[in-house]
Design an enzyme around this catalytic site. Structure first.
Site, PDB file in Angstrom:
ATOM      1  N   CYS A 199       9.924 -34.787 -23.257  1.00  0.00           N
ATOM      2  CA  CYS A 199      10.305 -34.139 -22.066  1.00  0.00           C
ATOM      3  C   CYS A 199       9.090 -34.462 -21.008  1.00  0.00           C
ATOM      4  O   CYS A 199       9.215 -33.930 -19.833  1.00  0.00           O
ATOM      5  CB  CYS A 199      10.371 -32.640 -22.378  1.00  0.00           C
ATOM      6  SG  CYS A 199      10.865 -32.276 -23.711  1.00  0.00           S
ATOM      7  N   HIS A 250       7.749 -25.449 -16.759  1.00  0.00           N
ATOM      8  CA  HIS A 250       8.632 -26.301 -17.974  1.00  0.00           C
ATOM      9  C   HIS A 250       9.743 -25.269 -18.012  1.00  0.00           C
ATOM     10  O   HIS A 250      10.793 -25.771 -18.101  1.00  0.00           O
ATOM     11  CB  HIS A 250       7.819 -26.722 -19.099  1.00  0.00           C
ATOM     12  CG  HIS A 250       8.364 -27.591 -19.908  1.00  0.00           C
ATOM     13  ND1 HIS A 250       8.952 -28.737 -19.461  1.00  0.00           N
ATOM     14  CD2 HIS A 250       8.629 -27.299 -21.106  1.00  0.00           C
ATOM     15  CE1 HIS A 250       9.444 -29.319 -20.427  1.00  0.00           C
ATOM     16  NE2 HIS A 250       9.255 -28.424 -21.754  1.00  0.00           N
ATOM     17  N   GLU A 291       4.314 -20.932 -22.494  1.00  0.00           N
ATOM     18  CA  GLU A 291       3.600 -21.215 -21.106  1.00  0.00           C
ATOM     19  C   GLU A 291       3.129 -20.155 -20.366  1.00  0.00           C
ATOM     20  O   GLU A 291       2.091 -20.465 -19.571  1.00  0.00           O
ATOM     21  CB  GLU A 291       5.100 -21.955 -20.365  1.00  0.00           C
ATOM     22  CG  GLU A 291       4.641 -22.513 -18.928  1.00  0.00           C
ATOM     23  CD  GLU A 291       5.831 -23.366 -18.484  1.00  0.00           C
ATOM     24  OE1 GLU A 291       5.481 -23.999 -17.446  1.00  0.00           O
ATOM     25  OE2 GLU A 291       6.969 -23.243 -18.983  1.00  0.00           O
ATOM     26  N   LYS A 341      15.071 -25.650 -14.309  1.00  0.00           N
ATOM     27  CA  LYS A 341      16.089 -26.229 -15.345  1.00  0.00           C
ATOM     28  C   LYS A 341      17.341 -25.158 -15.481  1.00  0.00           C
ATOM     29  O   LYS A 341      18.572 -25.378 -15.922  1.00  0.00           O
ATOM     30  CB  LYS A 341      15.506 -25.823 -16.574  1.00  0.00           C
ATOM     31  CG  LYS A 341      14.383 -27.170 -16.792  1.00  0.00           C
ATOM     32  CD  LYS A 341      13.947 -27.247 -18.240  1.00  0.00           C
ATOM     33  CE  LYS A 341      13.026 -28.407 -18.384  1.00  0.00           C
ATOM     34  NZ  LYS A 341      11.660 -28.255 -17.601  1.00  0.00           N
ATOM     35  N   HIS A 346      18.033 -29.351 -18.530  1.00  0.00           N
ATOM     36  CA  HIS A 346      16.909 -30.175 -18.949  1.00  0.00           C
ATOM     37  C   HIS A 346      17.170 -31.327 -19.192  1.00  0.00           C
ATOM     38  O   HIS A 346      17.933 -31.888 -19.995  1.00  0.00           O
ATOM     39  CB  HIS A 346      16.378 -29.594 -20.322  1.00  0.00           C
ATOM     40  CG  HIS A 346      15.051 -29.814 -20.838  1.00  0.00           C
ATOM     41  ND1 HIS A 346      14.107 -30.978 -20.262  1.00  0.00           N
ATOM     42  CD2 HIS A 346      14.338 -29.611 -21.786  1.00  0.00           C
ATOM     43  CE1 HIS A 346      13.116 -31.099 -20.728  1.00  0.00           C
ATOM     44  NE2 HIS A 346      13.178 -30.327 -22.014  1.00  0.00           N
ATOM     45  N   PHE A 373       8.039 -32.159 -26.776  1.00  0.00           N
ATOM     46  CA  PHE A 373       7.852 -32.180 -28.181  1.00  0.00           C
ATOM     47  C   PHE A 373       7.186 -33.530 -28.661  1.00  0.00           C
ATOM     48  O   PHE A 373       6.943 -34.395 -27.898  1.00  0.00           O
ATOM     49  CB  PHE A 373       9.347 -32.606 -28.691  1.00  0.00           C
ATOM     50  CG  PHE A 373      10.388 -31.577 -28.802  1.00  0.00           C
ATOM     51  CD1 PHE A 373      10.006 -30.401 -28.608  1.00  0.00           C
ATOM     52  CD2 PHE A 373      11.741 -31.566 -29.505  1.00  0.00           C
ATOM     53  CE1 PHE A 373      10.803 -29.202 -28.984  1.00  0.00           C
ATOM     54  CE2 PHE A 373      12.465 -30.604 -29.911  1.00  0.00           C
ATOM     55  CZ  PHE A 373      12.045 -29.319 -29.637  1.00  0.00           C
TER      56      PHE A 373
END
Length: 402
Positions: free
Chosen positions: A154, A293, A304, A325, A330, A390
């Site tokens: 990502c 994010h 976050e 998002k 995403h 990730f």
């Protein structure tokens, strides 16, 4: 020599269309592009897909072996170059670079190969390799400088933009075509993400509001597809050719959690945020907006928030936050580029996209979320875009108003 890095062109092919202005207006209005997909799958699935007319960019002959992920990249990069007022011959091709992020490569080509009952196209490999989008952009634009692909899930395209900025800053390239693309809305990929239990659940007829960042009832994200590219060049070069500058890329931070492959880590994210601030020479209170994010996962949103709280401390309430998002899905490898483009437009327009679908904020995610009725930001001077991946890679881009 350290050059100031200007953003002079924006190009996008996204679920809300291929005009940056139309995309931004849709986000300000809270219009969701998420809808149900693949009714044949055992569990309900939703995604944000692009209505893309490839014949605008390719002849039928050119399309052989060009996966959708590369088609979207070619279109978005071309639109960005046009937006920057650049054409072939405006710069030495050896002094132009392509810096592209892509998480999963040509998913459609791979799916077709797996489902082909033994009949596999000889062009499958060049279609699905993750560096194909960057290569196709380079061929279309005649780029003979560095052509590089970054694949860190990502954070891919945010990392690509940071690396492009370094090349411009150091004078290695005159023009950087920086961004990313992703096109993975195929049944096999959706099934794999469902198996991870990170995708949002929803009732029939409620797909559009399935993604609820920072809300008490959040249940995950949905996949999106698209491409976004920024044109980066030195501020001196931009001024010399009379180019419009949307913003400057003043700082970037890259860090690794080094803790877990899929579970995010607040100290790791905070390191990237501090690095971006340090490079820009700014204090947290100088930054008025964060495009988070914000994947709307149970763990991710809290982590976050904690990273932002750690860095901003007592100034956290001065930072307005939203995750777009909720509206465009995403985009994995393209997420950082699309959200960077949105952050640049927020600075340029001094308007903030709202944090959609959050009826009740989770107390563990207490942030100054942008509300639909309060999007004006008349004094906005700096903003950050967060991409946390990730694998534990964290990328933060910090933009200042031009």
């Amino acid at each position: 020599m350290n050059h100031e890095v200007a953003v002079t062109g924006l190009g996008v092919v996204a679920p809300h269309g291929d005009s940056p202005g139309a995309l931004f207006e849709a986000l300000l209005q809270g219009r969701s592009a998420i809808q149900p997909v693949f009714p044949e799958l055992p569990k309900p699935a939703a995604a944000a897909t692009v209505a893309f007319d490839e014949t605008r960019w390719f002849t039928k002959l050119q399309l052989a072996g060009v996966d959708r992920v590369s088609q979207l990249a070619v279109a978005a990069a071309d639109l960005a170059m046009r937006d920057a007022g650049l054409a072939a011959g405006d710069a030495d091709p050896e002094r132009i670079g392509v810096f592209a992020g892509c998480g999963m490569g040509g998913a459609a080509a791979l799916e077709a190969a797996y489902r082909g009952n033994g009949r596999v196209s000889p062009l499958t490999i060049p279609a699905f390799m993750p560096n194909a989008p960057a290569a196709h952009v380079a061929m279309r634009q005649g780029v003979q400088g560095p052509v590089l692909t970054y694949s860190v899930a990502c954070a891919s395209s945010a990392a690509a933009i940071a690396e492009a900025a370094k090349a411009v800053q150091r004078g290695e390239v005159d023009i950087a075509i920086a961004g990313g693309s992703e096109a993975l809305i195929v049944p096999g990929v959706v099934l794999a993400w469902q198996a991870m239990q990170t995708l949002a659940t929803f009732q029939p007829g409620e797909a559009a509001g399935a993604v609820r960042p920072f809300a008490t009832d959040r249940s995950g994200f949905v996949l999106g597809e698209g491409a976004a590219f920024l044109i980066l060049e030195s501020a001196e070069r931009a001024r010399a050719r009379g180019a419009r500058s949307y913003a400057t890329l003043a700082g970037w931070g890259l860090s690794s959690d080094a803790t877990h492959l899929t579970k995010p880590d607040a100290p790791g994210q905070a390191r990237a945020l501090r690095a971006a601030l340090r490079q820009a020479g700014l204090q947290p209170r100088d930054v008025g907006y964060c495009n988070a994010h914000g994947t709307a996962t149970r763990i991710g949103d809290v982590v976050e928030r904690n990273a932002l709280a750690d860095v901003w401390g007592g100034d956290l309430d001065t930072l307005r936050v939203s995750s777009t998002k909720a509206l465009h899905g995403h985009m994995l490898g393209a997420a950082g580029a699309l959200e960077a483009l949105i952050t640049v437009l927020a600075l340029h327009e001094r308007q903030l996209p709202p944090n959609a679908n959050c009826a009740e904020i989770d107390p563990a995610c207490s942030l100054n979320l942008v509300q639909p009725e309060d999007t004006a930001a008349p004094s906005l001077e700096a903003a950050v875009s967060n991409s946390f991946a990730f694998g534990g890679t964290n990328s933060v881009l910090l933009f200042r108003r031009a």
